[in-house]
Design a protein around this motif. Structure first.
Motif, PDB file in Angstrom:
ATOM      1  N   ARG A  32       0.921  -1.081  -0.176  1.00  0.00           N
ATOM      2  CA  ARG A  32       0.155   0.157  -0.550  1.00  0.00           C
ATOM      3  C   ARG A  32       0.680   1.176  -0.539  1.00  0.00           C
ATOM      4  O   ARG A  32       1.673   1.211   0.690  1.00  0.00           O
ATOM      5  N   CYS A  33       0.268   2.203  -0.190  1.00  0.00           N
ATOM      6  CA  CYS A  33       1.210   3.728  -0.279  1.00  0.00           C
ATOM      7  C   CYS A  33       1.271   3.907   1.046  1.00  0.00           C
ATOM      8  O   CYS A  33       0.742   4.143   1.902  1.00  0.00           O
ATOM      9  N   ARG A  34       2.681   4.190   1.058  1.00  0.00           N
ATOM     10  CA  ARG A  34       2.968   5.054   2.732  1.00  0.00           C
ATOM     11  C   ARG A  34       2.127   6.024   3.019  1.00  0.00           C
ATOM     12  O   ARG A  34       2.401   6.636   4.569  1.00  0.00           O
ATOM     13  N   SER A  35       1.750   7.118   2.378  1.00  0.00           N
ATOM     14  CA  SER A  35       1.233   8.045   2.001  1.00  0.00           C
ATOM     15  C   SER A  35       0.003   8.191   2.688  1.00  0.00           C
ATOM     16  O   SER A  35      -0.883   8.700   3.513  1.00  0.00           O
ATOM     17  N   CYS A  36      -1.014   7.566   1.574  1.00  0.00           N
ATOM     18  CA  CYS A  36      -2.365   7.567   1.632  1.00  0.00           C
ATOM     19  C   CYS A  36      -2.872   6.566   1.696  1.00  0.00           C
ATOM     20  O   CYS A  36      -4.190   6.123   2.263  1.00  0.00           O
ATOM     21  N   ARG A  37      -2.307   5.529   1.530  1.00  0.00           N
ATOM     22  CA  ARG A  37      -3.121   4.460   1.770  1.00  0.00           C
ATOM     23  C   ARG A  37      -3.880   3.354   1.217  1.00  0.00           C
ATOM     24  O   ARG A  37      -3.901   2.138   1.466  1.00  0.00           O
ATOM     25  N   THR A  38      -3.489   3.490  -0.184  1.00  0.00           N
ATOM     26  CA  THR A  38      -4.259   2.705  -1.513  1.00  0.00           C
ATOM     27  C   THR A  38      -3.593   1.635  -1.123  1.00  0.00           C
ATOM     28  O   THR A  38      -2.121   1.525  -0.917  1.00  0.00           O
ATOM     29  N   TYR A  39      -4.614   0.654  -1.859  1.00  0.00           N
ATOM     30  CA  TYR A  39      -3.611  -0.503  -2.108  1.00  0.00           C
ATOM     31  C   TYR A  39      -2.897  -0.130  -3.508  1.00  0.00           C
ATOM     32  O   TYR A  39      -3.649  -0.047  -4.641  1.00  0.00           O
ATOM     33  N   LYS A  44       4.777   4.141  -8.563  1.00  0.00           N
ATOM     34  CA  LYS A  44       4.127   5.854  -8.023  1.00  0.00           C
ATOM     35  C   LYS A  44       3.232   5.743  -7.499  1.00  0.00           C
ATOM     36  O   LYS A  44       2.129   4.905  -8.727  1.00  0.00           O
ATOM     37  N   CYS A  45       2.156   6.491  -6.491  1.00  0.00           N
ATOM     38  CA  CYS A  45       0.778   6.192  -6.809  1.00  0.00           C
ATOM     39  C   CYS A  45      -0.111   6.113  -7.226  1.00  0.00           C
ATOM     40  O   CYS A  45       0.081   7.946  -7.300  1.00  0.00           O
ATOM     41  N   ASN A  46      -1.333   5.870  -7.918  1.00  0.00           N
ATOM     42  CA  ASN A  46      -1.799   7.150  -8.854  1.00  0.00           C
ATOM     43  C   ASN A  46      -2.861   7.798  -7.564  1.00  0.00           C
ATOM     44  O   ASN A  46      -4.239   8.566  -8.105  1.00  0.00           O
ATOM     45  N   LEU A  47      -2.853   7.937  -6.542  1.00  0.00           N
ATOM     46  CA  LEU A  47      -4.247   8.975  -6.171  1.00  0.00           C
ATOM     47  C   LEU A  47      -3.265   9.952  -5.163  1.00  0.00           C
ATOM     48  O   LEU A  47      -3.755  11.223  -5.400  1.00  0.00           O
ATOM     49  N   CYS A  48      -1.789   9.605  -4.521  1.00  0.00           N
ATOM     50  CA  CYS A  48      -0.853  10.990  -3.623  1.00  0.00           C
ATOM     51  C   CYS A  48      -0.317  11.312  -4.613  1.00  0.00           C
ATOM     52  O   CYS A  48       0.557  12.229  -4.140  1.00  0.00           O
ATOM     53  N   TYR A  49       0.679  10.424  -5.482  1.00  0.00           N
ATOM     54  CA  TYR A  49       1.316  10.266  -6.629  1.00  0.00           C
ATOM     55  C   TYR A  49       3.385  10.512  -5.570  1.00  0.00           C
ATOM     56  O   TYR A  49       4.388  10.540  -6.429  1.00  0.00           O
TER      57      TYR A  49
HETATM   58 ZN   LIG Z   1      -0.390   7.053  -1.825  1.00  0.00          ZN
END
Ligand SMILES: [Zn+2]
Length: 1042
Positions: free
Chosen positions: A379-386, A400-405
Motif C-alpha cells: 500500500r502507499c505509505r502516504s495515503c494507504r491506497t492499495y 508511484k501512487c496513482n492517488l497521491c503521487y
Molecule cells: Zn498514495
C-alpha cells in the motif's frame, strides 16, 4: 395547462449550480463537517430521526444571521478553498501529528442549528419559498429547488478522512439527535463504544475499533496485544502500521511526496521492465479515441427522434481510455462513475450541471475473484491506497501512487510473482493486473480475533403475527437452510420471541428440549442466563431444530395483541453485544408497548399529495439503537410483514444505520396472499444462504484533487469517510457524491478505490479492493460525451430521497426536473456550436429526460396515486440500498413482447436457450390486443395478455383454451411440453435468476386488478396526474430555451 403532479419548475436557474458552484463563493471548505460541533450544539431538532440534522441544511430555511461565519459551513463540499486537511497528501508532515488544534471544523461549534451556511441569496433562488407541486411552465417563479450535494444526512465534507485524527464524520449523522435529546447516558454510551472519539479541544479521546483498521494499522490506544508501541509511535497516527516488509525501512520523508527515502538502493532485477506505461503518451492516443464512436458524437433532437430507447439493455459508456488501461479497469457493475470523463476543474463541472459521484456494488457475488494470500499487502505509505493496475512503476523497485503521487518502494516479497514464479516482475503480480482483488488480511487488520458468525432471530408472536401465519414459513425456511447458513464450527444461533413480553429460549447443549424464559418487565429488560441463549449451532443443532418445529404452534392460541418491539430489540442488542453478528427481526404491526412504541400517523386521504406526508421518523429510538448496534458490530435486518400502517419511516432506521436490510411484504397472509408466501420463501432462502461479511468497514479513496462528500446507503459514517458496516451483504449498493477540490490540470488520469475490510463467515479477515480509472478532460463537450445517464439518474434518485425527507416530496420532484433542465441548458448554451430549434441533447444524455420522468413516476416520488405510505418509504429504502441495475429496472421497467418468442438472437446458458426479445418503449402504443407482453419491473413481473391474443400462446404457454379461461389470479405459468412454453419459462427464469430478490409473476387480463399497476409503469404515457413523455419533453424544451 395546469398539470397536477408535475413539478413546478421555475426555470433553468438552479440546481447543480448551487451545489457545485455556490459553495466556493461562500469560501469555506467545510460543509457539513460540524459533526462534532453539532454534538454540542443544543438547538438541533431531534424529532425526525435520520434527517433531523438536515433540517437545517436548506439555505432557504435558515436565516443567514443565525450562522456564525467562522463556521464556514458552505453548502457544498466543493469549495475551491483547500482546507488544511485536504492537503495531507501533499504535506507529509501533516501525517505525523494530530493537526487537531487547527481543525477547521472546531469554530463551527458556535454555529446555530444548521450545519451549513446559506448560499448568498443571489446564488440561491431557492431562498424564496414557493408553492410546490404546481406546474406552471412559463410562469416566472423562482426555481424552487437547488440540489445541494451536501444536504444529506450522511454528508461528509471533510476532504479526506484517513489522515484526520479528529473523527468528525461519525458525528455528522447523528450528533444532533444526541445533543438535543439531552440524554447524556447515550452520549456516554457512544463515547464508550468508541464511535465518537474526538473532543472539541482537539484532544484524542477513545479510539476503539475499526476506525483506523482499514488504514492498515492500529492506534496506540487500541488493543495492546496487537501492536508494538514503538512502531505505532514512529508511524504516527494517520500512518497506520506497515506490513512486515516495510517495517525496517526508513520512515517516509516528511518533506513531501515524490522523494523516496534516500537510503534505499534500487537493485535492478533480472527481468526487463515492461509495464504498460500509463500516462501522457497513451492519453494522446486515447483522446483520439473519441472519433472512434461517431454515434456518441451525435447531437439529437429529442422532439424529432422520440424513440431513443435501445432494444437491448443499455450498456454503461466505456471510459475513453487507451485500451491497455481500459482492459484492466473495474467492471462497471461493481464500480462506476456518473461521468466517465472527469472534468478538470470544479468550474467545468459546475458548467456541465451534472452530478459527479460513484455508484458501487462492492460485495457483489463474483464468479471470478482473485484472492491474494501474500503476507505483504502493498500500500502507499502516504495515503494507504492499495497497489493496483493504475499505479506506475518508475523502475522495478519503485512505484508511484496513482492517488497521491507518492513514490513508494516495492518490497522485496513483491518482486516475486507467484503466478509466473518469476522474480523481478512486480508489475505482473495479480495485484497489478486486477482492478478487483481480495486480500487475506494479516493480524494488523484485526482489533480482536475475527468474530464468529452469530445469527439471532427475533420473532413477533402477537395475535396479529400469528394470524398472518408467517412463522410457519420462516421456521420451515430456517429448518431447510440451517446447514447452509454461512459459517463454520464457531457459528452461533439464538431466538427471541415477543408480544407484550419477551421470551428467550435456552438451547444449552444437553437439555432435552428448549427451555422458554419469559421476561415481562419490558421497562428494564434483562437477559436471563445469557450464556445459553446464543449457542453453538453444531452443538445444539437438535435443540434448534426442535424449537423451529414447535415455535409456529406455540402461540396459535394467543390473544395478546400488544407489541413490545423496542424492548425486544434492546434485549437482542444486549445479547449480541459481546460478539456482534446479524439480527433478523420479523415484525407484523406497529409497535405499541415500551420504548419505541409508535402511533399511527398515515392519513389515507393525503396519500396522493406531495405534501404533508410523514417521511421522517417519529422517534429517534430506532436510530439510536442502530448506532449502539453499529458500535458493537451488530446489523439489524427488518422483515416487515404487515397489512396495516407500521411506520416504516421510523422502524427502518434500525436497519439503515446498522447497515442492515429492509424487506417488506405488505398484506402478507399465508392463505389470502399465497404469492407473498412464495416471495418470502424464495427471498429467505437467498437471505439465509448468501454470503455475509461481519465487522466490516469500507473506505473510498480518490486521486488527490477530488473529494468525496456525501454517502448514500445503509451504514454509519465513522471518522469522516469510513463507512461502518457491521454486516455487509452481496445485494447492497452504495453511492457517493464528489466534487473537484483542486484543479486536475496536471493529471490525465484519476482513480477511485474502494476497500472493504470484513470478516468472512469462515473467520478470515479479508479486504476486497476495487479500483476504477478514468480520464480527465478539459472541455465541456468531453464531459457531456462521457456522461453515464444511468449512473446519473441513480445518483439523482438517491439525492432526491434525501431531499424528500429533509424538505418535501414536491421539492425533490422539482429538483429532479431542474437537473434535466439545467444540464440540457448548459449543453445548449455552452457545448452546442450550432443552435437549432428543438430539444438538443448529446447522445450520452438521450435518455436523461425519460429516466427522470420515470423517476417522477416511480413509487418513491410519484404523486396522485393512492400508494400506501409504507410502500413509498420502502421504495425509498430500495433506492438508497439497491445496486444501480435494480434501481433502474424498478424505475424504468423493461417491456417485451412474448407471444412470438423465437430462438433468433437467443443466448445459450448452461445448455438452455434463452430468447432475447427486443425491449419496447413503455407506452400503450407498443401494445396490441393480439399479443402478450411481459413487463419486468424488477421486483415484479407482469404478463399482460391481450384480448385477441393468439390461440397458440393461450394454449401452448398459458395452457388455456381461450382468453376467458385465463384465471383471474394467475401467478405461475404451467410447464407444458411445448417449445413455446419452454421458451417463455426459460426467459422468465433467466430474468429472475439475475437478481437476488424474487419477482412475483402476475398474469394480467383486462379485468385484472393488476392492470392498473401495469399501466402505471407505462412511463411514456400521460396519466391523470403526470405528463406524457412528449409533454415532458416540451416542458423541458420550453425551460431550456428560455
Ligand atoms: Zn498514495
Amino acid at each position: 395547462m395546469s398539470q397536477p403532479g408535475i413539478p413546478a419548475s421555475g426555470g433553468a436557474s438552479t440546481g447543480l449550480q448551487a451545489q457545485n458552484g455556490a459553495a466556493s463563493a461562500s469560501g469555506s471548505p467545510y460543509t457539513n463537517g460540524p459533526v462534532q460541533n453539532a454534538l454540542l450544539s443544543s438547538q438541533v431538532s431531534v424529532s425526525q430521526g435520520y434527517n433531523s440534522q438536515l433540517t437545517g441544511s436548506y439555505p432557504h430555511l435558515i436565516p443567514a444571521k443565525t450562522l456564525n461565519p467562522v463556521s464556514g459551513q458552505s453548502n457544498s463540499g466543493s469549495s475551491q478553498t483547500v482546507s488544511p486537511l485536504s492537503n495531507y497528501q501533499r504535506h507529509g508532515q501533516a501525517l505525523y501529528g494530530p493537526p487537531v488544534a487547527s481543525h477547521p471544523v472546531t469554530p463551527s461549534l458556535h454555529s446555530g442549528p444548521s450545519p451549513q451556511m446559506p448560499l448568498p441569496t443571489s446564488q440561491n433562488p431557492a431562498a424564496t419559498p414557493m408553492p410546490s407541486g404546481s406546474f406552471l411552465p412559463g410562469a416566472s417563479v423562482p426555481s424552487p429547488s437547488n440540489w445541494q450535494y451536501n444536504y444529506l444526512s450522511q454528508t461528509n465534507h471533510c476532504p479526506r478522512a484517513s489522515s484526520q485524527p479528529t473523527m468528525t464524520g461519525n458525528t455528522n449523522l447523528m450528533s444532533p439527535q444526541y445533543v438535543s435529546s439531552g440524554d447524556t447516558s447515550l452520549q456516554n454510551n457512544i463515547i464508550k463504544s468508541g464511535i465518537i472519539s474526538n473532543t472539541n479541544n482537539g484532544s484524542m479521546a477513545v479510539h476503539n475499533s475499526y476506525d483506523e483498521i482499514e488504514g492498515g494499522g492500529f492506534l496506540a490506544t487500541s488493543q495492546p496485544t496487537h501492536k508494538n508501541p514503538t512502531m505505532s509511535r514512529s508511524v504516527g497516527y494517520s500512518y497506520p502500521s506497515l506490513p512486515p516488509g516495510y517495517q525496517n525501512t526508513t520512515p517516509p520523508s516528511t518533506t513531501g511526496t515524490g522523494i523516496p527515502p534516500s537510503s534505499l538502493n534500487y537493485a535492478s532485477g533480472p527481468q526487463a521492465f515492461t509495464q504498460t506505461p500509463l500516462g501522457a503518451n497513451h492519453l494522446t492516443a486515447s483522446m483520439s479515441g473519441l472519433s472512434l464512436h461517431p454515434e456518441g458524437l451525435r447531437v439529437i433532437n429529442l422532439l424529432q427522434e422520440r424513440n431513443m430507447l435501445p432494444s437491448t439493455p443499455l450498456q454503461p459508456p466505456v471510459p475513453n481510455l487507451h485500451e491497455d488501461i481500459q482492459k484492466l479497469n473495474c467492471n462497471p457493475e461493481l464500480f462506476r462513475c456518473t461521468l466517465t470523463s472527469i472534468p478538470q476543474t470544479q468550474a467545468l463541472l459546475n458548467k456541465a450541471k451534472l452530478p459527479l459521484g460513484l455508484l458501487l456494488h462492492p460485495f457483489k457475488d463474483l464468479v471470478q475473484l482473485p484472492v491474494v494470500t501474500s503476507s505483504t499487502i502493498v500500500r502507499c505509505r502516504s495515503c494507504r491506497t492499495y497497489i493496483n493496475p493504475f499505479v506506475s512503476f518508475l523502475d522495478q523497485r519503485r512505484w508511484k501512487c496513482n492517488l497521491c503521487y507518492r513514490i513508494n518502494d516495492v518490497p522485496e516479497e513483491f518482486m516475486y510473482n507467484p503466478l509466473t514464479r518469476v522474480y523481478g516482475e512486480p508489475h505482473r503480480r495479480p495485484e497489478v493486473q486486477n482492478a478487483t482483488i481480495e486480500f487475506m488480511a494479516p493480524s494488523e487488520y484485526m482489533l480482536r480475533p475475527p468474530q464468529p458468525p452469530v445469527y439471532l432471530f427475533v420473532f413477533d408472536v402477537s395475535h396479529n403475527a400469528v394470524e398472518t401465519g408467517y412463522l410457519n414459513s420462516v421456521c420451515q425456511s430456517l429448518l431447510d437452510n440451517l446447514d447452509l447458513l454461512p459459517g463454520n464450527t464457531r457459528t452461533k444461533i439464538g431466538f427471541i420471541t415477543f408480544d407484550s413480553t419477551i421470551h428467550f429460549y435456552s438451547l444449552q447443549e444437553g437439555l432435552s428440549q428448549p427451555q422458554m424464559l419469559i421476561v415481562s418487565d419490558i421497562e428494564d429488560v434483562f437477559i436471563p442466563m445469557p450464556e445459553n441463549l446464543l449457542v453453538n449451532l453444531n452443538e445444539s443443532k437438535e435443540l434448534v431444530q426442535d424449537l423451529l418445529k414447535t415455535l409456529p404452534q406455540m402461540f396459535t392460541k394467543t390473544l395478546e395483541t400488544q407489541s413490545a418491539l423496542g424492548p425486544a430489540l434492546q434485549a437482542a442488542f444486549k445479547l449480541m453485544s459481546p460478539t456482534g453478528g446479524r439480527m433478523s427481526v420479523f415484525q407484523t404491526q406497529l409497535p405499541t408497548l415500551g420504548v419505541g412504541a409508535l402511533k399511527p400517523r398515515e392519513e389515507p386521504n393525503q396519500r396522493s399529495s406531495a405534501k404533508e406526508i410523514h417521511l421522517t421518523p417519529s422517534t429517534d429510538f430506532y436510530k439510536k439503537l442502530a448506532l449502539d448496534c453499529s458500535g458493537q458490530q451488530v446489523a439489524v435486518d427488518l422483515f416487515l410483514l404487515s397489512g396495516q400502517y407500521s411506520d416504516l419511516a421510523s422502524l427502518g432506521c434500525i436497519s439503515r444505520y446498522s447497515a442492515g436490510s429492509v424487506y417488506y411484504y405488505p398484506s402478507y397472509h399465508h392463505q389470502h396472499n399465497p404469492v407473498q408466501v412464495q416471495k418470502l420463501q424464495k427471498e429467505l432462502q437467498r437471505y439465509l444462504t448468501r454470503k455475509i461479511g461481519f465487522e466490516a468497514v469500507m473506505r473510498i479513496r480518490c486521486t488527490k484533487g477530488l473529494s468525496i462528500h456525501t454517502f448514500h446507503g445503509n451504514f454509519f459514517v465513522r471518522s469522516t469517510d469510513l463507512l461502518s458496516l457491521p454486516n455487509v451483504n452481496p445485494d447492497a449498493g452504495y453511492a457517493v457524491q464528489m466534487s473537484v477540490e483542486e484543479s486536475l490540470t496536471d493529471t490525465q488520469l484519476v482513480s477511485f478505490q474502494s476497500a472493504l475490510l470484513y470478516t468472512s463467515s469462515k473467520g478470515e479477515r479479508r479486504i476486497r479492493v476495487h479500483t476504477l480509472c478514468l480520464p480527465v478532460v478539459s472541455t465541456l463537450n468531453e464531459v457531456f460525451l462521457g456522461a453515464d445517464v444511468q449512473a446519473i439518474s441513480g445518483l439523482l434518485a438517491n439525492m432526491a430521497v434525501d431531499r424528500s425527507v429533509t424538505a418535501s416530496l414536491s421539492d425533490a420532484r422539482d429538483a429532479l426536473v431542474n437537473a434535466v433542465i439545467d444540464s440540457l441548458s448548459a449543453y445548449r448554451s455552452s457545448a452546442l456550436s450550432n443552435q437549432q430549434p428543438g430539444l438538443m441533447v448529446p447522445f450520452s444524455l438521450r435518455l436523461f429526460p425519460l429516466f427522470v420522468l420515470a423517476l417522477l413516476k416511480q413509487k418513491s416520488f410519484q404523486t396522485g396515486t393512492n400508494a400506501r405510505l409504507d410502500e413509498r418509504i420502502f421504495a425509498m429504502c430500495q433506492v438508497k440500498n439497491q445496486p444501480l441495475v435494480y434501481l433502474m429496472l424498478t424505475t424504468h421497467p423493461n417491456l417485451y413482447r412474448v407471444d412470438n418468442l423465437s430462438d433468433e438472437g437467443a443466448v445459450s446458458i448452461n445448455d438452455r436457450t434463452i430468447p432475447q426479445p427486443p425491449i419496447l418503449q413503455l407506452s400503450v402504443e407498443k401494445l396490441s390486443r393480439d399479443g402478450a407482453f411481459l413487463m419486468d419491473a424488477g421486483s415484479v413481473l407482469m404478463l399482460w395478455v391481450g384480448r385477441n391474443c393468439g390461440q397458440n400462446f393461450l394454449s401452448q404457454v398459458l395452457g388455456v383454451e381461450n382468453y376467458t379461461l385465463i384465471p383471474q389470479t394467475m401467478t405461475d405459468l404451467p410447464e407444458l411440453d411445448t417449445p413455446e412454453s419452454a421458451r417463455t419459462i426459460a426467459f422468465i427464469s433467466w430474468l429472475r435468476e439475475q437478481r437476488p430478490f424474487y419477482p412475483i409473476l402476475y398474469v394480467i387480463r383486462d379485468e385484472s386488478p393488476m392492470k392498473a399497476n401495469f399501466l402505471q409503469n407505462m412511463v411514456e404515457d400521460r396519466t391523470e396526474s403526470a405528463l406524457s413523455y412528449y409533454e415532458f419533453l416540451l416542458h423541458i424544451q420550453q425551460q431550456v430555451n428560455k
